[in-house]
Structure formats: structure tokens, C-alpha cells
Design a protein around this motif. Sequence first.
Motif, short mmCIF file in Angstrom:
data_model
loop_
_atom_site.label_atom_id
_atom_site.label_comp_id
_atom_site.label_asym_id
_atom_site.label_seq_id
_atom_site.Cartn_x
_atom_site.Cartn_y
_atom_site.Cartn_z
N ARG A 55 0.58 -1.12 0.40
CA ARG A 55 -0.30 -0.28 0.09
C ARG A 55 0.96 1.63 0.09
NH1 ARG A 55 -5.73 -0.22 1.59
NH2 ARG A 55 -5.00 1.43 2.52
N ARG A 56 2.18 1.28 0.41
CA ARG A 56 2.91 2.05 0.38
C ARG A 56 3.96 2.14 -0.90
NH1 ARG A 56 4.69 3.04 5.89
NH2 ARG A 56 4.53 5.26 5.60
N ILE A 57 3.31 1.44 -1.70
CA ILE A 57 4.50 1.77 -3.08
C ILE A 57 3.30 2.88 -3.77
CG2 ILE A 57 5.35 0.63 -5.04
CD1 ILE A 57 5.41 -1.75 -3.50
N ALA A 58 4.74 4.24 -4.31
CA ALA A 58 4.72 5.25 -5.18
C ALA A 58 5.13 4.65 -6.23
CB ALA A 58 4.69 6.59 -4.35
N VAL A 59 3.80 4.85 -7.71
CA VAL A 59 4.15 4.65 -9.16
C VAL A 59 4.63 5.35 -9.70
CG1 VAL A 59 3.19 2.50 -10.83
CG2 VAL A 59 2.86 1.96 -8.52
N SER A 60 5.34 5.46 -10.21
CA SER A 60 5.51 6.19 -11.71
C SER A 60 5.56 5.68 -12.92
CB SER A 60 6.97 7.24 -11.34
OG SER A 60 7.73 6.28 -11.23
N THR A 61 5.83 6.60 -14.75
CA THR A 61 5.29 5.33 -15.47
C THR A 61 6.02 6.51 -16.47
OG1 THR A 61 2.49 5.59 -16.28
CG2 THR A 61 3.78 3.79 -15.00
N GLN A 62 5.89 5.97 -17.26
CA GLN A 62 5.95 7.21 -18.91
C GLN A 62 5.30 8.23 -19.26
OE1 GLN A 62 7.28 3.71 -20.79
NE2 GLN A 62 6.17 4.19 -22.28
N ASP A 63 4.79 8.67 -19.91
CA ASP A 63 3.77 9.65 -19.79
C ASP A 63 3.51 9.54 -21.60
OD1 ASP A 63 2.14 12.01 -19.45
OD2 ASP A 63 3.68 13.42 -20.00
N ASN A 64 2.37 8.70 -21.75
CA ASN A 64 1.34 8.19 -22.59
C ASN A 64 0.59 7.09 -21.95
OD1 ASN A 64 3.15 5.24 -21.79
ND2 ASN A 64 4.15 5.77 -23.72
N ARG A 65 -0.55 7.23 -23.32
CA ARG A 65 -1.52 6.83 -22.73
C ARG A 65 -1.00 5.06 -22.47
NH1 ARG A 65 -4.34 6.35 -27.53
NH2 ARG A 65 -3.90 4.20 -28.25
N LEU A 66 -0.92 4.19 -22.79
CA LEU A 66 -0.33 3.10 -21.59
C LEU A 66 0.00 3.02 -20.28
CD1 LEU A 66 -0.47 0.14 -22.53
CD2 LEU A 66 1.28 0.10 -23.84
N GLY A 67 0.63 3.68 -20.61
CA GLY A 67 1.52 4.10 -19.05
C GLY A 67 1.23 4.42 -18.05
N TYR A 68 -0.37 5.58 -18.22
CA TYR A 68 -1.46 5.81 -17.65
C TYR A 68 -1.76 4.99 -17.19
CZ TYR A 68 -4.99 8.40 -16.16
OH TYR A 68 -6.61 8.77 -15.30
N ARG A 69 -2.38 3.68 -18.60
CA ARG A 69 -3.56 2.90 -17.83
C ARG A 69 -3.13 2.34 -16.70
NH1 ARG A 69 -6.39 1.82 -23.46
NH2 ARG A 69 -8.03 3.36 -23.74
N LEU A 70 -1.67 1.73 -17.07
CA LEU A 70 -0.88 0.87 -16.06
C LEU A 70 -0.98 1.64 -15.23
CD1 LEU A 70 0.82 -1.94 -15.63
CD2 LEU A 70 3.06 -0.57 -16.26
N ARG A 71 -0.37 3.01 -14.61
CA ARG A 71 -0.01 3.35 -13.39
C ARG A 71 -1.43 3.37 -12.59
NH1 ARG A 71 0.36 8.98 -14.17
NH2 ARG A 71 -1.72 8.83 -13.17
N GLU A 72 -2.83 3.51 -13.18
CA GLU A 72 -4.14 3.50 -13.11
C GLU A 72 -4.26 1.83 -12.77
OE1 GLU A 72 -6.83 4.42 -15.87
OE2 GLU A 72 -7.75 6.27 -14.22
N GLN A 73 -3.78 1.09 -13.48
CA GLN A 73 -3.72 -0.21 -12.65
C GLN A 73 -3.13 -0.59 -11.60
OE1 GLN A 73 -6.34 -2.95 -13.91
NE2 GLN A 73 -7.14 -1.59 -15.20
N LEU A 74 -1.90 -0.45 -11.81
CA LEU A 74 -0.83 -0.80 -10.50
C LEU A 74 -1.15 0.05 -9.39
CD1 LEU A 74 2.29 -0.42 -11.96
CD2 LEU A 74 1.33 -2.39 -10.76
N GLU A 75 -1.73 0.89 -8.97
CA GLU A 75 -2.78 1.93 -8.24
C GLU A 75 -3.81 1.51 -7.19
OE1 GLU A 75 -2.57 5.91 -8.91
OE2 GLU A 75 -0.71 6.22 -9.26
N ASP A 76 -4.31 1.17 -8.08
CA ASP A 76 -5.70 0.16 -7.88
C ASP A 76 -5.54 -1.94 -6.97
OD1 ASP A 76 -7.38 1.91 -8.44
OD2 ASP A 76 -7.83 1.23 -10.59
N ALA A 77 -4.56 -2.04 -7.80
CA ALA A 77 -3.78 -3.31 -7.63
C ALA A 77 -3.17 -3.05 -6.60
CB ALA A 77 -2.81 -4.14 -9.05
N LEU A 78 -2.31 -2.43 -5.91
CA LEU A 78 -1.28 -2.42 -4.99
C LEU A 78 -2.15 -1.93 -3.75
CD1 LEU A 78 1.65 -1.19 -6.20
CD2 LEU A 78 1.31 -3.15 -5.91
N ALA A 79 -3.46 -0.98 -4.05
CA ALA A 79 -4.57 -0.06 -2.73
C ALA A 79 -3.46 0.58 -2.11
CB ALA A 79 -4.86 -1.54 -2.48
N TRP A 80 -2.86 1.57 -3.65
CA TRP A 80 -2.27 2.52 -2.81
C TRP A 80 -2.72 4.06 -2.29
CZ3 TRP A 80 -0.31 7.84 -5.42
CH2 TRP A 80 0.21 8.31 -5.11
#
Length: 159
Positions: free
Chosen positions: A34-59
Amino acid sequence: MRVAAALAVVAALGVSACGFTPMYAEPAAGSSLRRIAVSTQDNRLGYRLREQLEDALAWDRSSTPLYRLTTQVEQSRRSLGRRIDDTATRYELTVKATWTLTPAAGGLPISGTETVTTTYAAADQPYAAIAAQQDGEERAASELARLIRLDLMQALSNP
């Protein structure tokens, strides 16, 4: 009937006493995932991956991150199947994510790579083709987030 109920109670007590926690149980308040901050590249796929990771990790946005997860995503698309006019009927989307987990307090980073392949139908209508491609990207990001979460759970469970 009473014997079966008594055995079920004893089995439940035995499992709870051994420290067993179901893999998909709600995370504990102090869970390091829950305490992992996620950063991804700045494009559509990176944004989608960041959203999914934040949800999966319950950030937990309210607490200070213990780790920083950075990802680099590469995608490739190839056509599958051909119509008589030599246009593709389906596409295969392969997405490769390389991730690095760095402790905020310093220390050695942990890294890994996951690859996911999805397919989607080619459409004759321009909007439908874009929607199908975006759906394929969304499914790939969701599966990558699931796989990366499993990798992180394994990495953080080994001291």
C-alpha cells in the motif's frame, strides 16, 4: 452433523493459529504494498498501467511511500490473419514492462520484467478500430499490473 461442525471449527482454529493469510485478503493497514508510489512514462499506455498498478497495490495516498516503483513500457503490434484484400482481421499486441522497485530509505533496488500478449479484432470503421486497440491496451495493462503485483509480493516477502 455435530461432529462435522466441530471438525470445521477445529480446522478453522488450526489455520488461524498458523499465521495463514489468504493471498487475496484485504491488505493490512501497514502493508508495504500500500506504500509503493508508482511512476510510469507519460503516454496513454503508461497512464493506464499506473492506474491499474495503483488499484492492484491499493495505494494509500495519505501515508509516506516506503518504495518507488518505476516502469518502462514497450509495445509492438503485428497483424494476424488476412482478408482477400490483404487487410488484417486481427492484431496481436505485445507489451513488455520493465520495473524497478527502489526503497525510499535507500538500499538496493529490485527489478524485473513482465510481458503480456493480447489480441483484438480489426474493424473497418475508424472509431471501432481505435476502440478495439484501446481495449487491447487496457487488458494488457490490467494483466501487467496483476503480474507485477505478484512479483512485488514475492520480492517483498523474501527479506
